[in-house]
Each structure stands twice: as C-alpha cells, then as structure tokens.
Scaffold this motif. Structure first.
Motif, PDB file in Angstrom:
ATOM      1  N   GLY A 200      -7.336  -5.104   7.895  1.00 11.80           N
ATOM      2  CA  GLY A 200      -8.598  -5.626   7.350  1.00 11.80           C
ATOM      3  C   GLY A 200      -9.227  -4.768   6.271  1.00 11.80           C
ATOM      4  N   MET A 201      -8.396  -4.066   5.508  1.00 13.59           N
ATOM      5  CA  MET A 201      -8.921  -3.145   4.488  1.00 13.59           C
ATOM      6  C   MET A 201      -9.754  -3.862   3.422  1.00 13.59           C
ATOM      7  SD  MET A 201      -8.003   0.081   4.973  1.00 13.59           S
ATOM      8  CE  MET A 201      -6.820   1.063   5.921  1.00 13.59           C
ATOM      9  N   LYS A 202      -9.440  -5.119   3.149  1.00 10.49           N
ATOM     10  CA  LYS A 202     -10.186  -5.809   2.092  1.00 10.49           C
ATOM     11  C   LYS A 202     -11.661  -5.977   2.462  1.00 10.49           C
ATOM     12  CE  LYS A 202      -9.109 -10.629   3.382  1.00 10.49           C
ATOM     13  NZ  LYS A 202      -8.472 -11.887   2.902  1.00 10.49           N
ATOM     14  N   TYR A 203     -11.936  -6.132   3.748  1.00 11.25           N
ATOM     15  CA  TYR A 203     -13.331  -6.264   4.186  1.00 11.25           C
ATOM     16  C   TYR A 203     -14.052  -4.921   4.057  1.00 11.25           C
ATOM     17  CZ  TYR A 203     -11.468 -10.613   5.983  1.00 11.25           C
ATOM     18  OH  TYR A 203     -10.846 -11.826   6.075  1.00 11.25           O
ATOM     19  N   PHE A 204     -13.324  -3.866   4.309  1.00 10.90           N
ATOM     20  CA  PHE A 204     -13.868  -2.516   4.137  1.00 10.90           C
ATOM     21  C   PHE A 204     -14.221  -2.271   2.670  1.00 10.90           C
ATOM     22  CE2 PHE A 204     -12.928   2.150   3.564  1.00 10.90           C
ATOM     23  CZ  PHE A 204     -14.019   2.632   4.270  1.00 10.90           C
ATOM     24  N   ILE A 205     -13.302  -2.599   1.779  1.00 15.24           N
ATOM     25  CA  ILE A 205     -13.536  -2.395   0.339  1.00 15.24           C
ATOM     26  C   ILE A 205     -14.720  -3.236  -0.140  1.00 15.24           C
ATOM     27  CG2 ILE A 205     -12.547  -2.793  -1.959  1.00 15.24           C
ATOM     28  CD1 ILE A 205      -9.811  -1.987  -0.725  1.00 15.24           C
TER      29      ILE A 205
END
Length: 367
Positions: A200-205
């Motif tokens: 879920g890195m895109k939500y973090f970014i």
C-alpha cells in the motif's frame, strides 16, 4: 525420533528478500546446532549467500509457482532425489505448492514427518490447500492466519507460533542522509517493505501533501525495493519534491535504519503477521498500521501504536500529524512497544516454541 536424528528439508518458493525467507533463515539458525542435518530447496535468491555462510546446502529447483505439467514433473523428481540423497526424514514447507509436492512425496515415503508454516491469509485454491496441508503438522505465524486455515480451509489443529526478530544490540551505524535531516529538525516517518501492491505504498505517498499542509517539518523515508519502484517514484514526483519522500532502496540493516527514524507507517493492504512492526518495536519505535489480518495482533491501538483503515491516505496523514505533534504520547507508545516485543515477539520465544513443537510431534515417530 529424537530431534538430534532429524534430517530437515526446508522447502520454500525462493530465498529472495521477504518475511517468509527471513523465517526460513531463522529456523536454520535455531535447528542447525540441535539436529543432524539441514538442507534448503528453492528457486534461489540473494539469501542463498546467508545459507552458504551458515554452511547449509541449498538445492536450486524450478519456481514452484509455475504449474505446467513439465515443471511439476521435473520439480517432483528433483525433490525426490534430494530426499533420497540427503536421507531426509522431516520436510518443513513454507508455500502451498511446496506443501502440494510434499503431500505427493509422502505417498512414496510414508516415514517423512511433514510440517508447514503458513505466513499469510488466503481465500483461493481451497481444494489444493486442503490436499496439500491435510497431513501436515500445521503452524500459523499468527492467530488470524490460524483462523483463516480453520474457517476458509476447514483445517484444524493449527499451532500458532508468532513471527519474531532478534533484538538489535549493535552500535547504531549513522546514515548521513538521515542524520542531516534530524539535525535540521525534521520528523522522519518511515515505511519499510517490498515495493509492491500488498504494502500500500501509494497511499503512504499520497498522504504526504495532506501532512505538509499541517506539518512542514516531516520527511517520509521509504525503505525497500520491488516491482513497483518506478511507478512509485513517478507518483512521488507527481505529488511532492524529491527530497520530501526519500527512497533509501534495499537495506540489510532494517533495525539500524528504523532506530534512526521517529516512527513507522505500515500501509499494507493484507498481511499474515508482518515483521516490520516487530522490528520497529524491537528498537523502541512505534507504528501506525493498517488494521489488516495479523497486524492487529501486534499493534494495540492507543497503547503501543495506532491502527487505521487500509487504503486511506487521509487516515495515514491524520495519524502522522498526531504523532509528529504529540511527542509525549509517542514516547509512551515507544515504551509500550518495546515491552510488547520483549513479552511476545522475541527471538528467544520463537526458538523455544519451535523446538518444543518439533519435540512433541517427533516424540511418537519411530527412528
């Protein structure tokens, strides 16, 4: 059978980077001094170097995710030859297809004792999973994985042995890039994991712009590598400046890195029992984690960390700002996080649990 008589084959998909591979290495370290022999088979990867350093033989086999008839036959015959050559009497699998092959191989050699550790939750391939695991001594890395095996696949008698990491007792090796940011007064928020959909890195970014509106002294640090790296770099460049979200790449000193951050975000969409929060807790850092699967077995909301829904950049931002601005609460969470690690997720506890379970299962097996 006495534990000292065991010739163990650890059978997994790969020895690349990841939580499953880390557990295989841990089990090698635990059992090597007390069993007769350990060998590992997989399609290979960077962690084969660690096996070599431990003087553990690795056999390269085809990727067991590939299921063509030709690959299945080649894999079956190769593993069968390994068993015969190494006089294997215990097979411990870490993948459903490894379990499938082992179940077939037990028809040829009924004296083999079969263990499996499940590292994740699934809902697919029900018939395959039931067939693969029905005759195994089943271990789940957490209670949610145990529940998944019970309720989705109808498999009972599942032993829970939580994942763990070793305590970090080494001197901190300063990372100049992080030290410079700390000296400038920035709060460093980390996210550690494979650069893949699961994490879920895109939500973090995407959460960073929301954080910056309220807190302009925060920097994001992403640690890891993976198939989505280029996509995530483009996403970073779309939402903010390069030095706002720093990609450190793959690191083999995760606890050392985490010890130089202020806290961690685990933005995963699904997990078994993730190692990242355990690694963070082991060095006294708190975690904001998505309330998925086994993560809730580690993070107790409002006590040693914070839980949020998955796929919500807004909630990530809200909690990042909260911890960045409330250092007293963060300190309390950190103290409780270290206590949680020592009580539930230490390497000593993992070692004792696996050794005891092996002894119980081997006790009635004739040598």
């Amino acid at each position: 059978m006495e534990l000292s008589e065991a010739n163990i084959l650890f059978f997994t998909r790969s020895m690349n980077l990841g939580g499953t591979e880390n557990v295989v290495l841990q089990l090698c370290e635990i059992f090597k001094p007390i069993v007769n022999k350990i060998v590992v088979c997989s399609c290979g990867g960077v962690n084969t170097e660690k096996l070599s350093a431990m003087h553990i033989k690795h056999y390269r086999i085809p990727d067991i995710e590939k299921k063509s008839p030709d690959t299945i036959l080649k894999t079956f015959l190769k593993v069968k030859r390994i068993i015969r050559k190494e006089k294997i009497n215990v097979i411990h699998t870490h993948h459903r297809m490894a379990g499938f092959y082992t179940r077939l191989l037990t028809y040829c050699n009924k004296s083999i004792v079969f263990f499996n550790t499940s590292h994740n939750t699934f809902t697919d391939k029900i018939r395959l999973t039931r067939f693969a695991y029905r005759k195994a001594h089943l271990i789940a890395c957490g209670s949610m994985v145990q529940k998944n095996l019970n309720e989705v696949y109808g498999l009972s008698d599942v032993k829970v042995i939580h994942n763990a990491v070793k305590a970090y007792n080494e001197p901190v090796e300063i990372i100049p890039q992080l030290q410079e940011l700390k000296e400038k007064g920035f709060v460093l928020v980390g996210n550690v994991g494979r650069l893949s959909e699961q994490k879920g890195m895109k939500y973090f970014i995407k959460s960073f712009t929301k954080v910056k509106r309220k807190c302009n002294n925060v920097k994001y640090i992403i640690v890891g590598d993976g198939e989505d790296k280029e996509k995530l770099l483009k996403l970073r460049d779309k939402f903010c400046k390069e030095d706002d979200i720093i990609f450190l790449g793959y690191r083999n000193d995760i606890q050392n890195v985490i010890s130089q951050l202020d806290f961690i975000v685990l933005s995963s969409l699904w997990e078994g029992l993730p190692l990242t929060p355990i690694e963070a807790f082991s060095v006294g850092k708190t975690v904001i984690g998505t309330a998925v699967d086994g993560t809730v077995e580690i993070i107790e909301d409002g006590k040693n960390g914070l839980l949020i829904p998955a796929r919500s950049s807004g909630k990530i931002a809200e909690k990042v700002v909260f911890l960045a601005e409330n250092t007293d609460i963060r300190t309390e969470f950190e103290q409780n996080a270290l206590k949680t690690y020592n009580e539930s997720f230490s390497f000593k506890r993992l070692s004792e649990s696996y050794i005891q379970y092996y002894k119980e299962c081997l006790a009635d097996v004739k040598s």
